[in-house]
Write an enzyme that holds these catalytic residues in place. Sequence first.
Site, PDB file in Angstrom:
ATOM      1  CD  GLU A  97       6.355  -6.933   5.339  1.00 50.09           C
ATOM      2  OE1 GLU A  97       7.553  -6.914   5.642  1.00 50.09           O
ATOM      3  OE2 GLU A  97       5.884  -6.265   4.418  1.00 50.09           O
ATOM      4  CB  CYS A 110      -3.002  -2.275   6.488  1.00 52.01           C
ATOM      5  SG  CYS A 110      -2.906  -2.881   4.814  1.00 52.01           S
ATOM      6  CB  CYS A 117      -0.796 -11.876  -4.068  1.00 52.90           C
ATOM      7  SG  CYS A 117      -2.438 -11.382  -4.661  1.00 52.90           S
ATOM      8  CB  CYS A 121      -1.509  -6.203  -9.532  1.00 53.31           C
ATOM      9  SG  CYS A 121      -3.166  -6.833  -9.252  1.00 53.31           S
ATOM     10  CB  CYS A 124       1.218  -5.140  -6.427  1.00 57.16           C
ATOM     11  SG  CYS A 124       1.071  -5.646  -4.701  1.00 57.16           S
ATOM     12  N   GLY A 173      -2.060 -10.272  -0.333  1.00 57.48           N
ATOM     13  CA  GLY A 173      -3.042 -11.280  -0.714  1.00 57.48           C
ATOM     14  C   GLY A 173      -4.359 -10.726  -1.206  1.00 57.48           C
ATOM     15  CD  GLU A 174      -8.756 -10.402  -4.155  1.00 57.41           C
ATOM     16  OE1 GLU A 174      -8.194  -9.360  -4.530  1.00 57.41           O
ATOM     17  OE2 GLU A 174      -9.893 -10.415  -3.662  1.00 57.41           O
ATOM     18  CB  SER A 205      -9.068  -3.994  -0.406  1.00 58.16           C
ATOM     19  OG  SER A 205      -8.586  -3.455  -1.618  1.00 58.16           O
ATOM     20  CG  LEU A 228     -11.511   0.912 -11.518  1.00 55.18           C
ATOM     21  CD1 LEU A 228     -12.222  -0.361 -11.940  1.00 55.18           C
ATOM     22  CD2 LEU A 228     -12.521   2.062 -11.446  1.00 55.18           C
ATOM     23  CG  ASN A 305       3.854   3.776  -1.895  1.00 55.66           C
ATOM     24  OD1 ASN A 305       4.246   4.911  -1.681  1.00 55.66           O
ATOM     25  ND2 ASN A 305       2.663   3.345  -1.486  1.00 55.66           N
ATOM     26  CB  CYS A 348      -0.354   1.030  -0.802  1.00 55.10           C
ATOM     27  SG  CYS A 348      -1.453   1.963   0.190  1.00 55.10           S
TER      28      CYS A 348
HETATM   29  N1  SAH Z   1      -5.734  -7.934  -3.453  1.00 58.17           N
HETATM   30  C1  SAH Z   1      -6.523  -6.908  -2.843  1.00 58.17           C
HETATM   31  C2  SAH Z   1      -5.952  -6.461  -1.537  1.00 58.17           C
HETATM   32  C3  SAH Z   1      -4.615  -5.742  -1.651  1.00 58.17           C
HETATM   33  S1  SAH Z   1      -4.932  -4.104  -1.326  1.00 58.17           S
HETATM   34  C4  SAH Z   1      -6.719  -5.775  -3.817  1.00 58.17           C
HETATM   35  O1  SAH Z   1      -6.157  -5.835  -4.900  1.00 58.17           O
HETATM   36  O2  SAH Z   1      -7.484  -4.864  -3.555  1.00 58.17           O
HETATM   37  C5  SAH Z   1      -3.496  -3.264  -1.666  1.00 58.17           C
HETATM   38  C6  SAH Z   1      -3.806  -1.967  -2.385  1.00 58.17           C
HETATM   39  O3  SAH Z   1      -2.584  -1.283  -2.660  1.00 58.17           O
HETATM   40  C7  SAH Z   1      -4.455  -2.269  -3.698  1.00 58.17           C
HETATM   41  O4  SAH Z   1      -5.325  -1.270  -4.100  1.00 58.17           O
HETATM   42  C8  SAH Z   1      -3.249  -2.294  -4.581  1.00 58.17           C
HETATM   43  O5  SAH Z   1      -3.606  -2.189  -5.903  1.00 58.17           O
HETATM   44  C9  SAH Z   1      -2.455  -1.137  -4.050  1.00 58.17           C
HETATM   45  N2  SAH Z   1      -1.047  -1.220  -4.429  1.00 58.17           N
HETATM   46  C10 SAH Z   1      -0.368  -2.314  -4.778  1.00 58.17           C
HETATM   47  N3  SAH Z   1       0.909  -2.017  -5.093  1.00 58.17           N
HETATM   48  C11 SAH Z   1       1.040  -0.694  -4.926  1.00 58.17           C
HETATM   49  C12 SAH Z   1       2.137   0.200  -5.049  1.00 58.17           C
HETATM   50  N4  SAH Z   1       3.332  -0.221  -5.413  1.00 58.17           N
HETATM   51  N5  SAH Z   1       1.928   1.500  -4.792  1.00 58.17           N
HETATM   52  C13 SAH Z   1       0.716   1.926  -4.377  1.00 58.17           C
HETATM   53  N6  SAH Z   1      -0.359   1.125  -4.226  1.00 58.17           N
HETATM   54  C14 SAH Z   1      -0.199  -0.172  -4.503  1.00 58.17           C
END
Ligand code: SAH
Length: 391
Positions: A97, A110, A117, A121, A124, A173-174, A205, A228, A305, A348
Amino acid sequence: MMPTAASKPNLFDLDRAGLARFFTDIGEKPYRATQLMGWVYHEGVRDFEAMTNLGKGLRAKLAEHAELQLPEMQVEQRSKDGTRKWLLKMAGGNAVETVFIPEAKRGTLCISSQVGCTLDCTFCSTAQQGFNRNLTAGEIVAQVWYARHMLAKEAAETGRERIITNVVFMGMGEPLSNFDQATTAVSILLDDFGFGLSKRRVTISTSGIVPRIDELRETTDVALAVSLHAPNDALRDQLVPLNKKYPIAELLDACRRYLADKSQRTTITWEYVMLDGVNDSDANARELAKILTDIPSKINLIPFNPFPGTAFKRSPNARIQRFADILVARGCMVTTRRTRGDDIDAACGQLVGRVDDRSRRAQRMEKHREEATIMPLKKMRVNRAQATPHA
Ligand code: SAH
């Protein structure tokens, strides 16, 4: 070496240097690279036959030895707030997406860097999908190419122009786990013959793969955002399992090095997802301000979210405001991300695409050295069995 028909390179995978090598390999002058890029990225043309300044012979040669292959656009979803989400079908049947978020003075795209991934986390939804594979540079670039194409089409219908000014690697993804392809894509995004974006407007990111942040520092010059989400290791270990391999102190050091290297890099953006009762206390805010004291920082608070099956809840607005106030009182620069496109699951952490998870954990560890020491998370784990994809 002449590429064989069986291994026709996809020219979307090559940045300017790669294209120059390709043209040399097929016995042509390297400057053809910029001509081709002009057609592809400025004119939006991907039919070799239409590239009239290349000469008939060269056009035929290109058709024989190369291709300009894009993934298939499957679905476009339009949010009432102007956000657009596209599902792109990648070779092999998976889909990723891409989201466009219009604002008054800018338009942010984005993009995704992997199908799924590996990082797991806990908050996510992409993590729930497992991991299938890295995207190629061309598949990453294609998201920008398509988005521009679709926005231009929409503008022709509505008369309302929407342009992409910023690109963030914050989709699925990372990016630093897919380093070479992601940085090749960045090179095309920044190239004047490519998308010509300013390096301050392209953001990678990362969840914090320390050695790759150092490598990035030496490879390219883009803005860096770090997910972070917690001010101490005990908490971050729970939310971002990668922290067990690269704890906060090491991560902060890598970020200091990132900024020290180039005068143009001015700040690190810290993403901090606001999880009710988990990481959103006054004490968490004070601790966060403290660990970032000596790093020029922007803190981006992201209201969580939710997605099906998650045990986490979004912090109430008043809590987020209070958390922000504590940071501001300590001299931090803070923004709270407005949730956009949640009516189409484009916010996000809601990007799930369609991932055929091939990564049994054991295989995943073999293939992805970086994440090999991460242990499965026990506490606060979202219930995978209940999580249903909602793409
Ligand atoms: N893997 C990379 C790129 C993904 S960025 C990274 O971790 O930075 C996606 C961003 O949205 C990250 O900061 C992630 O932590 C955040 N994110 C993931 N799940 C989320 C959620 N359910 N609600 C809000 N932010 C979220």
